[in-house]
Enzyme design. Structure first.
Site, PDB file in Angstrom:
ATOM      1  CG  HIS A   4      -2.165  -0.825   0.974  1.00  0.00           C
ATOM      2  ND1 HIS A   4      -2.172  -2.162   1.232  1.00  0.00           N
ATOM      3  CD2 HIS A   4      -3.390  -0.522   0.485  1.00  0.00           C
ATOM      4  CE1 HIS A   4      -3.366  -2.649   0.921  1.00  0.00           C
ATOM      5  NE2 HIS A   4      -4.122  -1.685   0.463  1.00  0.00           N
ATOM      6  N   GLY A   5       2.029   1.187   0.509  1.00  0.00           N
ATOM      7  CA  GLY A   5       2.827   2.399   0.475  1.00  0.00           C
ATOM      8  C   GLY A   5       4.145   2.251   1.192  1.00  0.00           C
TER       9      GLY A   5
END
Lengths: 483, 307
Positions: free
Chosen positions: A326-327
């Protein structure tokens, strides 16, 4: 090009009409047209992104062909590593390089050494995580001999860049989507109308729910030290609706647009906030990513076959990797780990597959027990979202501490925003009602009102359409584009 | 396909017709606004000799009623809290278009923020949202990218957006609008102990932080005044912190040469008196009246010299 932009509102009807009226003569024409408009759609952000996706697609196309042609297992493995190296390498450079560099420098400060991290000033190509995973699944499936590689490079390029799901999923498997490019699509009135309904629902979730939650959430999370516990709890709840409206709204628009062009895309969200436990939530949230990790990470690691401890290890690995996907921030990794911890009791007690049916079935209202389970799961999920949303770990912990230590009613939501910015709240309830009624379907409006007279059905669509106009602000990007 | 196109067009028509019912909201929204000075401006009802333009300091610190009595001119305060020079230029242009040029303009300068970037000051698009009934307001919202021109022509709901339904004016530091357009803070409202701390950092003024668009707007503002032969007084009202001399010097350099610029006398001990201030940057009614007396003396002198 954003789905919630005027550009797309002009682009898509033109594509739709040309696709069915001009390019419907042959399968080849349909596919070339899809490829052209997909590249136009993607290049709208930045034409340089096209070079990257074309390069990545060509590598996978060629590697898969060579891999399939080879009978030597060693050389097949080399080709697989080449594909993994190129795809994950690009992802690593564009998405994770700065994170690793900064974390490395930070680690040195623990030993009293100051290092200036070397960082790259590059922009993250939109949707790179999504199409990278899509092409990876293709090469891995070819390597496993579960899929014959395609000989048609145009079809392959169209499969990778198919514009409805290119930038934020659903992450389609080649075995599901690729064969659809080999079948000539025929216009269907029913499918088109259903696609339109799903697009309308997706826009409602994004423009009305997510974009109106966003300023409240930003204000609360950015100034959480100014607010009391009650407001902070509301901030977490608003974020839960923001992230759901944003991401599932995008998926709805993608699936609806795909259906209008004759494609069947995977359901990506199955009413996750009606889940009765965390395991069910993860079977219903971002389904295409969860199943990707299950098939390409969890099962190759041994899945649940190697005993309890191996199962626990594998669950933690996929949650942590999912968080990292996700990041490039520790908050996402922690978020993944927290979800794994919440999953653990269910796994240990063998109750992780207890709730596989649709809650309440055909009943209009949930039982008291179900309502309690849903509320508890939503509360736990909302707590994990605090880590997902916070800028860093210390802010997330500070946020939670303030919820627990400050008075609940010292400040009110009216200290955060003007009353006008809360006018959309009844529409959150409308969303919950629509989703509850449609929870047995692929999307909330799939069967809603189909038996009603047209005036009633169109009345609902008109309310949703006008609320889009009334509650829209300037176009806001989808949160998941950054992933 | 034809059936789909026909039904889509029919649905668009239904939405279009339903949208037209919102004309009621569009026409009612301006009446529900508490501060109706913009309504009056757009309707050409503000036809005065002297106009005051500025931000909240212009609203609170100038006792408009005293100007009218002492100078023998009809006066009106068109200062808006949180507004910047681009907003003042917009108001000035509307005033000229709708009611013609006033004789005198008092432009209240916002200490430190006049030409620089400041979160507290900006173009008050929010005040225009409920007023889209007036073409000036709608046009400005379109020009600033708040509204789409095409959609605005097609849909009333797009013109309105949710902001038009905000029928409440947020509670301001001041009383209600007076007949003269002023918003004086009550005389008894005094600066709080915690606000008395003086931040010496603020008195530094760095002209390199000035924004090009604000400088451009300031220049245009002066050009408009010159073209319409309007006498202008630039005014720097008192604040609880010491006078920013660097800012005053800078303003003297950018205003039309020879234009009168009145900065309060920072040697006057009354201007550091708690009883005159509502907060560190706004005076209360007593303070405003004291300051306006000084301003009137300055204006009278300047006007007499010209005659």
């Amino acid at each position: 090009m954003l789905f919630n932009s005027l550009d797309f509102a002009i682009f898509f009807p033109i594509v739709f009409l040309l696709y069915w009226l001009v390019f419907n003569k042959s399968l080849g024409a349909q596919n070339i047209f899809i490829l052209m408009v997909s590249y136009l759609f993607y290049g709208w952000w930045d034409w340089r992104f096209l070079l990257l996706i074309a390069f990545s697609s060509c590598i996978d196309f060629l590697v898969s062909k060579r891999m399939d042609a080879s009978t030597n297992e060693r050389s097949r493995k080399h080709f697989l590593w080449l594909s993994l190296g190129v795809n994950l390498g690009l992802l690593g450079v564009f998405k994770y390089f700065n994170f690793f560099s900064e974390s490395f420098a930070q680690a040195f400060t623990l030993f009293g050494q100051q290092l200036d991290p070397f960082t790259l000033k590059i922009i993250l190509p939109v949707g790179i995580s999504f199409y990278t995973f899509q092409t990876l699944s293709y090469t891995i499936d070819v390597y496993r001999r579960r899929l014959k590689p395609t000989d048609d490079i145009l079809i392959f390029l169209a499969f990778v860049s198919f514009f409805p799901q290119l930038v934020a999923g659903p992450i389609e498997r080649a075995k599901d989507l690729l064969p659809q490019f080999y079948q000539k699509r025929e216009f269907s009135y029913t499918a088109s109308v259903d696609g339109l309904r799903q697009i309308l629902m997706g826009l409602f979730k994004k423009v009305v729910i997510a974009d109106n939650c966003a300023p409240i959430v930003n204000q609360i999370f950015d100034n959480y030290t100014d607010y009391s516990g009650g407001v902070l709890i509301l901030g977490a709840i608003f974020f839960a609706f923001q992230i759901y409206g944003d991401f599932s709204g995008y998926s709805d628009i993608a699936i609806g647009a795909g259906r209008m062009l004759g494609f069947q895309l995977t359901q990506n969200f199955a009413y996750p906030y009606f889940s009765r436990d965390i395991a069910e939530f993860w079977r219903r949230w971002h389904i295409s990513l969860s199943s990707w990790f299950k098939d390409y990470v969890y099962i190759p690691l041994g899945g649940s076959k190697g005993g309890k401890w191996m199962n626990i290890r594998n669950v933690f690995i996929i949650f942590l990797v999912s968080g990292f996907w996700h990041g490039a921030n520790w908050t996402f990794i922690f978020w993944g780990g927290l979800n794994a911890l919440l999953f653990l009791p269910l796994l240990l007690s063998n109750r992780n597959r207890k709730n596989t049916d649709v809650v309440s079935g055909d009943r209009m209202l949930p039982s008291f027990r179900e309502a309690f389970q849903i509320a508890l799961t939503f509360t736990l999920v909302s707590i994990t979202w605090i880590f997902f949303r916070a800028d860093d770990l210390s802010s997330a912990i500070g946020y939670l501490q303030r919820i627990l230590t400050t008075s609940f009613f010292e400040s009110s939501l009216l200290d955060v925003v003007k009353p006008v910015n809360l006018l959309f709240i009844p529409l959150i309830f409308l969303l919950v009602v629509l989703e509850w009624v449609g929870k047995n379907d692929q999307h909330a409006l799939e069967t809603l009102g189909l038996t009603w007279p047209r005036i009633g059905r169109w009345g609902v669509y008109t309310v949703l359409s006008l609320s889009l106009v009334i509650f829209s602000s300037n176009e806001q990007e989808f949160i998941y584009f950054q992933f | 396909m034809l059936k789909l196109i026909r039904n889509c067009l029919l649905f668009v028509l239904v939405v279009f017709v339903t949208d037209k019912a919102f004309i009621l909201v569009k026409n009612t929204a301006p009446e529900m606004v508490q501060d109706k000075r913009l309504n009056d401006l757009f309707e050409g009802k503000i036809n005065k000799d002297l106009i005051i333009l500025g931000s909240s300091r212009g609203q609170a610190d100038i006792a408009t009623w005293m100007l009218e009595d002492s100078l023998g001119m009809s006066a009106f305060n068109l200062s808006f809290g949180g507004s910047d020079i681009e907003w003042h230029l917009f108001v000035l242009k509307c005033l000229l278009e709708k009611a013609g040029p006033p004789k005198v303009i008092i432009k209240v300068l916002d200490d430190s923020f006049e030409l620089t970037n400041a979160k507290v000051n900006g173009f008050r698009v929010d005040l225009l949202y409920p007023l889209v009934k007036y073409s000036e307001a709608l046009e400005q919202l379109i020009e600033r990218g708040e509204k789409n021109r095409l959609l605005s022509k097609l849909l009333i709901t797009h013109q309105l957006s949710k902001n038009a339904y905000d029928m409440r004016t947020p509670p301001a530091l001041n009383d209600t609008v007076l007949f003269y357009g002023a918003f004086p803070a009550p005389a008894h409202a005094q600066i709080k102990e915690k606000d008395k701390k003086i931040d010496n950092q603020i008195i530094i003024y760095d002209s390199s932080t000035e924004l090009p668009q604000k400088k451009r707007a300031f220049q245009q503002f002066q050009d408009v005044l010159r073209e319409n032969n309007i006498k202008v007084f630039y005014v720097i009202p008192p604040s609880y912190k010491p006078l920013n001399h660097k800012f005053t010097e800078r303003m003297r350099a950018v205003v039309i040469p020879g234009s009168p610029l009145f900065a309060y006398d920072d040697k006057d001990p009354n201007y550091s008196c708690d009883a005159f201030f509502h907060d560190p940057v706004h005076m209360n009614r007593t303070g405003a009246e004291y300051f306006t007396k000084d301003l009137i003396r300055f204006m009278k002198k300047s006007l007499t010299t010209e005659e």
